[in-house]
Structure formats: C-alpha cells, structure tokens
Design a protein around this motif. Sequence first.
Motif, short mmCIF file in Angstrom:
data_model
loop_
_atom_site.label_atom_id
_atom_site.label_comp_id
_atom_site.label_asym_id
_atom_site.label_seq_id
_atom_site.Cartn_x
_atom_site.Cartn_y
_atom_site.Cartn_z
N PHE A 171 43.64 34.46 55.14
CA PHE A 171 42.94 34.80 53.96
C PHE A 171 43.30 36.18 53.42
CE2 PHE A 171 38.91 37.24 52.42
CZ PHE A 171 38.63 36.20 51.41
N THR A 172 43.84 37.21 54.35
CA THR A 172 44.35 38.50 53.97
C THR A 172 45.69 38.09 53.06
OG1 THR A 172 43.52 39.52 55.90
CG2 THR A 172 45.24 40.69 54.77
N ARG A 173 46.43 37.39 53.49
CA ARG A 173 47.79 37.14 52.78
C ARG A 173 47.64 36.50 51.32
NH1 ARG A 173 52.15 35.83 55.51
NH2 ARG A 173 52.52 34.05 54.48
N GLU A 174 46.42 35.65 51.32
CA GLU A 174 46.05 35.11 49.87
C GLU A 174 45.52 36.20 48.99
OE1 GLU A 174 45.33 31.47 49.20
OE2 GLU A 174 46.80 30.86 50.84
N LEU A 175 44.44 36.95 49.80
CA LEU A 175 44.09 38.26 48.80
C LEU A 175 45.12 39.00 48.13
CD1 LEU A 175 40.93 39.26 50.55
CD2 LEU A 175 41.09 38.10 48.40
N ALA A 176 46.15 39.39 49.04
CA ALA A 176 47.22 40.30 48.79
C ALA A 176 48.37 39.57 47.75
CB ALA A 176 48.16 40.42 49.73
N ILE A 177 48.40 38.44 47.68
CA ILE A 177 49.26 37.49 46.86
C ILE A 177 48.65 37.43 45.40
CG2 ILE A 177 50.08 35.17 46.21
CD1 ILE A 177 50.99 34.89 49.37
N GLY A 178 47.34 37.17 45.63
CA GLY A 178 46.34 37.01 44.49
C GLY A 178 46.59 38.43 43.51
N PHE A 179 46.14 39.54 44.54
CA PHE A 179 46.02 41.01 43.65
C PHE A 179 47.54 41.13 43.23
CE2 PHE A 179 46.95 45.31 43.43
CZ PHE A 179 45.68 45.88 42.98
N ASN A 180 48.73 40.88 43.87
CA ASN A 180 49.93 41.04 43.22
C ASN A 180 50.31 40.38 42.03
OD1 ASN A 180 50.35 42.76 45.38
ND2 ASN A 180 51.50 41.53 46.50
N HIS A 181 49.57 38.88 41.97
CA HIS A 181 49.92 38.33 40.67
C HIS A 181 49.16 38.75 39.47
CE1 HIS A 181 50.73 34.27 38.69
NE2 HIS A 181 49.37 34.47 38.32
N LEU A 182 48.19 39.54 39.87
CA LEU A 182 47.47 40.07 38.62
C LEU A 182 48.02 41.34 38.22
CD1 LEU A 182 43.54 39.28 39.48
CD2 LEU A 182 45.08 38.29 37.71
N TYR A 183 48.42 42.27 39.19
CA TYR A 183 48.50 43.66 38.88
C TYR A 183 49.87 44.05 39.17
CZ TYR A 183 43.51 43.72 38.71
OH TYR A 183 42.15 43.44 38.15
N GLY A 184 50.84 43.30 39.68
CA GLY A 184 52.15 43.48 40.13
C GLY A 184 52.09 43.91 41.70
N PRO A 185 53.29 43.87 42.25
CA PRO A 185 53.58 43.86 43.70
C PRO A 185 53.25 44.97 44.33
CG PRO A 185 55.65 44.15 42.47
CD PRO A 185 54.84 43.72 41.40
N LEU A 186 52.01 45.27 44.53
CA LEU A 186 51.73 46.43 45.32
C LEU A 186 51.38 46.53 46.58
CD1 LEU A 186 49.57 48.13 42.64
CD2 LEU A 186 51.81 48.73 42.96
N LEU A 187 50.84 45.18 47.16
CA LEU A 187 50.36 44.98 48.24
C LEU A 187 51.41 44.35 49.13
CD1 LEU A 187 46.75 44.26 47.69
CD2 LEU A 187 47.57 46.35 48.20
#
Length: 348
Positions: free
Chosen positions: A173-189
Amino acid sequence: PERKVVFSGIQPTGVPHLGNYLGALRQWVRLLHEHEAAPDATLLFSIVDLHAITVKQDPRALRQWRREMLASLIAVGLDPARCVLFAQSRVKQHAELMWILSCGASMGYLGRMTQWKSKMQLPDTASPLASAAATSQLKLGLFSYPVLQAADILLYNTTHVPVGEDQAQHLEFTRELAIGFNHLYGPLLTVPETQLSPAKRVMSLAEPTKKMSKSDPKPKSRILITDSRDAIHAKLRSALTDSVEGVSYDRDARPGVSNLVDLIYHFDQAGAASPEELALDLKDLSMRALKEKAADTIDRSIAPVRERYEELMSGDQKELVAHTEHGAQKAEAIAESTMQRVRAAMGM
Ligand code: ADP
Ligand code: NA
C-alpha cells in the motif's frame, strides 16, 4: 549503488517478548552491524506512539511503555549513537505527510487490509452491509493506520523496510501511495522495498498453534526479553508440549516441541545448520530436559539484555529519554527536507 535508507517502527507497548525480538528487533541490530561501516547508509528506528493511540491508551501507561520500549531497544543493541532512534510523535512531519497522503488514499483499498478486517472480526469475504455495521464501532485512526505507516516510511526516502510477513500488505500500500503521488506531482517520493524477516513465527508457550503475543491474557504464554532466569525456567516448565517420546521437528504435528527447538536454534549461536538438524541432535531428550535446555539457552543469550535494561531503567529517566533527542533532531531534519519538496510541488 543507491544510498540505502532503512526504516522500521515498533509500538510502545512495554517490554518486547521473544517473538518481537526474533521477528523484528534482532534483525534491526543485525542491519545496524552490517551497515556500520557503510557511510552512505542511514538506519532509522522509531517508537511509533502515534500508531499506539489508534486504540485507547492511558496517558501514564503510554509514557511508561515508551520509556520501557526505549530502554529495551537500547538494551538489545540499538545504540542511539549509531542509528537514528526516536519517538514518532516528536517529529510532527509524520502527521502532516499522513494528511497529504490520505487525500490520495483509496477507502476501498484500506478496507481490504487483512489487519483491519481482523480488527472488525469479520472474514475476508464479509458483505459490505456486515462491514458497515462493524465499522460504526471502529475509529477512523485505526482504519487509516496504514496511511500513517506510509508517511513514516516515505518521509525518510526509505529504500528498505524490514518487517514481518503480517506487514507485507501495508508495505505494498505504501508503494502504491508513493507511485500515485509521484505520478501527480513528480518523482519526489522513494518507492521502498520490503525486506521480510527470515525468522519463523515464535509461537505461544501456552498454546503453540497461536503466535506469541503481548495481547495474550496468559502471561506464561510469552517470555519477555527482560525476564529473570527463574521466570524463564518457570514459563518453560509450564510450556505445553505433547506426550510423544523424544524430540522431533514437525511444526504441524508437534507445534509445542518444534517451537522449543526453534527457540534453541535461534538463540544458540554455535548451533546446528537447521532446526531439523538440531532436533536430531536432541532426539533422546525428555520433555523436561528439552525445556531445561531451552530455558538455559534463552537465559544465557538474553542475560546481557536484561542487565543493560535494568541499568537504564534504574538510572536517571530524563537521561534515558535524552538519548533520543539527537535522533529526533536528525529525523526531523530529513523529514522537513522531504516536506519542503512535497509542499512546494503541491503548491503550498
Ligand atoms: P504483538 O503481536 O505482540 O502485538 P506487534 O504486532 O506489536 O506484536 O509486533 C511487533 C513486531 O514483532 C512486528 O514486526 C511483528 O512482525 C513481530 N512479531 C510479533 N509477534 C511475533 C511472533 N510471535 N513471532 C515473530 N515475530 C513477531
Ligand atoms: Na499485534
């Protein structure tokens, strides 16, 4: 090679038992030794008190349990001078990132988490209506617990998370959240990897088909890492085994005996190549002799932990807590640098 960042957390629920030790803490200590010489590795270990309050806590007990966990972690070998050891609530960015991540977290995904379902005491296949009825009694914090866990991990650009099998789903789940965030805002996490603990589950001494757990009402079901020699012997004498003669290794047919063999195997540094091989060496022992051997082996290994713990708990308590201040500052600096990038990317 990439920079290695290890993060793991444990709830402040008092002194750990042998399951916590073999399933988690000993692995942390090993990682610390492995990476001591590596200048580009950071190891963070957190006492996750924000997670503890997802169930009702008595403030005095929580304060005491946090101290006991801190002394336990130092006593097993997590020297605060060699890793980043801190209390989660001391670093406010955990709660901040959790809120941000929860705005992108799927309710459906969270609702399918096995741990949540087991807290509702519902089978994995329960109907939405049955789930809804059970849910009204439960708290939002318990439901969104995995989002906080994701924030814990993602704040530190963690590359590796050592966990027990029961946590693998939360890591995904953590991985999915990070991938989702990065998709929206850029590769930060940084998307972390799971490092499953190699130790098998330590079973209850009273009911060896269940795992050793602090929530078991029978204190004799578990051995704490600070138990006295007498307590260890007494608990093992009353451990449930079976009436088959001699020792053999079979976790299904002889769970009690196999659990004792596993314990000897895990604690005996100069031991056999596998629990199966160890059981062969021990095959002629009586149950009484097996229990005594287990008690001696465990006592010998944890005696230094017990002594160090006593020292820390009988010393100045302010000094004990001060051990984590340096860790908290270091953690906060990393967390704040992540949050500055996250806030900027999101327009805040
Ligand atoms: P408990 O089950 O006593 O409540 P926690 O759920 O707080 O323990 O677990 C803390 C850590 O210890 C986790 O990493 C978990 O995987 C590990 N752990 C807990 N119980 C056991 C056990 N019986 N055998 C192996 N590892 C365990
Ligand atoms: Na638990």
